[in-house]
Design a protein around this motif. Structure first.
Motif, PDB file in Angstrom:
ATOM      1  N   PHE A 170       4.925   0.289   5.481  1.00  0.00           N
ATOM      2  CA  PHE A 170       4.321   1.405   5.473  1.00  0.00           C
ATOM      3  C   PHE A 170       4.882   2.420   6.878  1.00  0.00           C
ATOM      4  O   PHE A 170       5.200   1.753   7.701  1.00  0.00           O
ATOM      5  CB  PHE A 170       2.746   1.207   6.007  1.00  0.00           C
ATOM      6  N   TYR A 216      -3.894   0.173   7.044  1.00  0.00           N
ATOM      7  CA  TYR A 216      -2.613  -0.473   6.747  1.00  0.00           C
ATOM      8  C   TYR A 216      -1.769  -0.825   7.690  1.00  0.00           C
ATOM      9  O   TYR A 216      -1.566  -0.099   9.079  1.00  0.00           O
ATOM     10  CB  TYR A 216      -1.837   0.855   6.033  1.00  0.00           C
ATOM     11  N   ASN A 256      -0.690  -1.487  -1.184  1.00  0.00           N
ATOM     12  CA  ASN A 256      -1.941  -0.562  -1.469  1.00  0.00           C
ATOM     13  C   ASN A 256      -2.868  -1.196  -2.521  1.00  0.00           C
ATOM     14  O   ASN A 256      -2.679  -2.233  -2.970  1.00  0.00           O
ATOM     15  CB  ASN A 256      -1.470   0.885  -1.892  1.00  0.00           C
TER      16      ASN A 256
END
Length: 613
Positions: free
Chosen positions: A55, A125, A161
């Motif tokens: 990420f 995240y 995700n």
């Protein structure tokens, strides 16, 4: 033949079946290897993909404390009645989140590198490294609260995700354990916002790029605290507030005077503490006593940051001084004008020695027609600074606090310090012969003495005496008893100077006219003339047998003591010896004899007491 052909066909059939099985095994093996290769390739591809698909963690680094210290809190805190809302940008939370991640150590091959929180999706995240492979993980975020703390919870962890693979349970638990090993990463306290403990969390909501915290204020507790402050308010400062046009102090009175504190008042106080300059709460504390100030500052010090107890005390003092300073200066100016030949210092007050009365604040106000309110001068008293030789005004603020003001300085003292200026209550004085006092005088002269005047209260004494070798002159003595009598001063010829140099000395022991009276010396010729008259008037049989061992002359009368211990007084008329009487008869007949020329009887126990005014 046919039999042989059948046997041959049977063998061929067996061989064909054997060949078919081997082909099937080989085909299955090829398929299995192909599938395994696909799995390996998939896993490899997945790992490579994940390894290179971390990420992107991008945010504005905003330190938590710096944000709330530097930011205009009025823009992030909203107050309405007894409800408070606080907005926290997600960048602030993400910055704190990453600081805590940086502090984490590697555990069982798991490392959490960085991360961020997305309030729009209620997701967190993080980029992790598991046994050397970078693994990006997403997870659901929920916010709970426990009274005054916000708790961040992580659940449902997945690769990359929400649409990707769910993590194996063991890996999920390991990462979750890693995240919560330091519980501070999960908790945010209201103390971080300097929110007083009268507030608790009502709800928490994640909104676009921010978290909104809704608080509720404990009205009952807040009202009780304000009521407690009102109960111990300073009447002195309350009166000053009443006469003050200051808007803030007017609001303080509106709050303090109410039997029931309103929700609007609470909103006003919260606004002052959280996003104001704390002027309202400061002026509330100025009005209350030391104990309540200590209580509020000790319990709410982290929330009240603009001032200290010293600042509050200084403000109290300024208000008091503003009320009394001009009055004090006016009084001290008038005291300085009192003639020093008429007024001396006695204990802490001016003392009119002719009238035998002490002068108090009200006496000065009446005498000089000063315009000072009664509620002010009733709390005033004189103090005398014997070190600096000046008068001060003490103003009683409350039972344990006084303002002390002179012409150039001021101070604020407690009851103990105030009492240190006070003296023991003066004892009753009387003209009284004390052989122990006489002994001290004899030691001073190293001879026998004639006591003209002795007055004592048992603690202090004043004596006028002559030594037997020079009886026509005399000396003045001040004595103090500390187990034995000690001479503390001699040669006293200025009563005012004496009074300011001897704190606490009982001025009433001193005869009123000991300085003003004039004493004259008689020559040997004068003394012989007196003896001649005594012999001529048959008072003594023969001047050779009875002589004079003491005499003193004030210009109008001659007092004498003969060697037979009898005492007489001659009156002088036109410079001639006129009438003569025994001492007591003369005292009764002639009221204008100076007491200074007479000897004090050793058996005197005559009450000549002076009552303290």
């Amino acid at each position: 033949m046919e039999k042989k052909e059948k046997e041959s066909d049977t063998r061929d059939l067996k061989d064909t079946k054997t060949i078919d099985k081997k082909a099937i095994y080989k085909r299955a093996l090829r398929i299995g290897l192909g599938f395994l290769t696909l799995i390996v390739l998939f896993i490899g591809f997945l790992l490579i993909y994940l390894h290179n698909s971390s990420f992107t963690v991008a945010f504005n680094q905003i330190e938590f404390k710096g944000y709330f210290n530097d930011k205009d809190l009025g823009k992030i805190i909203e107050i309405k009645e007894n409800n408070v809302s606080i907005e926290i940008p997600i960048d602030v939370i993400t910055t704190a989140f990453n600081h805590k991640i940086e502090e984490m150590s590697e555990q069982n091959g798991y490392i959490i590198n960085n991360g961020f929180i997305d309030t729009n999706e209620s997701k967190a995240y993080i980029n992790t490294t598991i046994h050397g492979i970078n693994i990006p993980i997403s997870m659901d975020v929920t916010l709970d609260n426990d009274n005054r703390e916000i708790q961040i919870n992580f659940t449902n962890m997945k690769l990359r995700n929400k649409n990707f693979l769910t993590l194996p349970k063991s890996i999920e638990e390991s990462i979750k354990a890693k995240l919560i090993e330091n519980k501070e990463i999960l908790n945010i306290s209201l103390d971080d916002f300097n929110i007083p403990d009268i507030a608790t969390i009502h709800s928490i909501n994640m909104e676009s790029d921010k978290v909104v915290i809704d608080l509720v204020i404990d009205e009952t507790r807040t009202k009780q605290l304000l009521a407690d402050i009102a109960k111990v308010k300073s009447d002195e400062l309350y009166g000053i507030y009443k006469n003050d046009s200051d808007n803030i102090r007017g609001k303080v009175l509106d709050i303090i005077d109410k039997e029931i504190i309103s929700t609007e008042d609470i909103e006003m106080i919260l606004t002052d503490i959280l996003i104001g300059n704390e002027e309202l709460i400061k002026n509330i504390l100025i009005l209350t006593d030391e104990n309540k100030i200590d209580y509020v500052l000790n319990n709410y010090r982290k929330y009240i940051t603009h001032y200290s107890k010293k600042d509050i005390t200084n403000e109290k003092n300024k208000l008091i001084l503003g009320k009394i300073k001009n009055y004090c200066t006016l009084l001290l100016d008038q005291v300085e004008k009192l003639p020093k030949n008429e007024y001396v210092v006695y204990l802490n007050n001016p003392y009119d020695k002719d009238k035998d009365v002490s002068v108090f604040i009200k006496d000065i106000i009446v005498k000089d027609n000063l315009d000072i309110p009664e509620d002010v001068y009733d709390k005033m008293s004189f103090l005398y600074n014997y070190a600096d030789k000046n008068y001060m005004i003490a103003y009683k603020i409350d039972d344990n606090k006084y303002a002390v003001v002179d012409k150039t300085n001021y101070d604020f003292i407690d009851e103990k310090d105030y009492l240190s200026y006070q003296f023991e209550k003066p004892l009753e004085t009387k003209v009284f012969y004390d052989k122990d006092i006489e002994k001290s005088i004899k030691e001073y002269f190293a001879s026998e003495v004639f006591i003209r005047y002795m007055n004592t209260d048992g603690r202090y004494a004043f004596v006028i005496a002559s030594d037997s070798n020079n009886y026509q002159s005399y000396e003045r003595f001040a004595l103090e008893k500390n187990e034995t009598w000690k001479i503390v001063d001699t040669g006293i010829n200025d009563l005012y100077t004496f009074s300011i140099n001897h704190p606490g000395f009982n001025i009433r022991t001193i005869t009123d006219n000991f300085i003003e009276d004039n004493i004259y010396s008689l020559s040997e010729k004068d003394i012989n003339a007196v003896l001649d008259q005594l012999e001529y008037r048959d008072i003594i049989p023969d001047r050779k047998e009875v002589g004079i061992k003491y005499c003193s002359y004030d210009g109008k009368y001659i007092s004498m003591k003969l060697t037979n211990d009898e005492e007489y007084v001659f009156s002088i008329k036109y410079s001639y010896l006129d009438k003569v009487y025994k001492k007591q008869t003369a005292i009764n007949k002639w009221k204008d004899i100076s007491p200074l020329i007479l000897l004090q009887d050793k058996n005197t126990d005559k009450d000549d007491a002076k009552t303290n005014q």
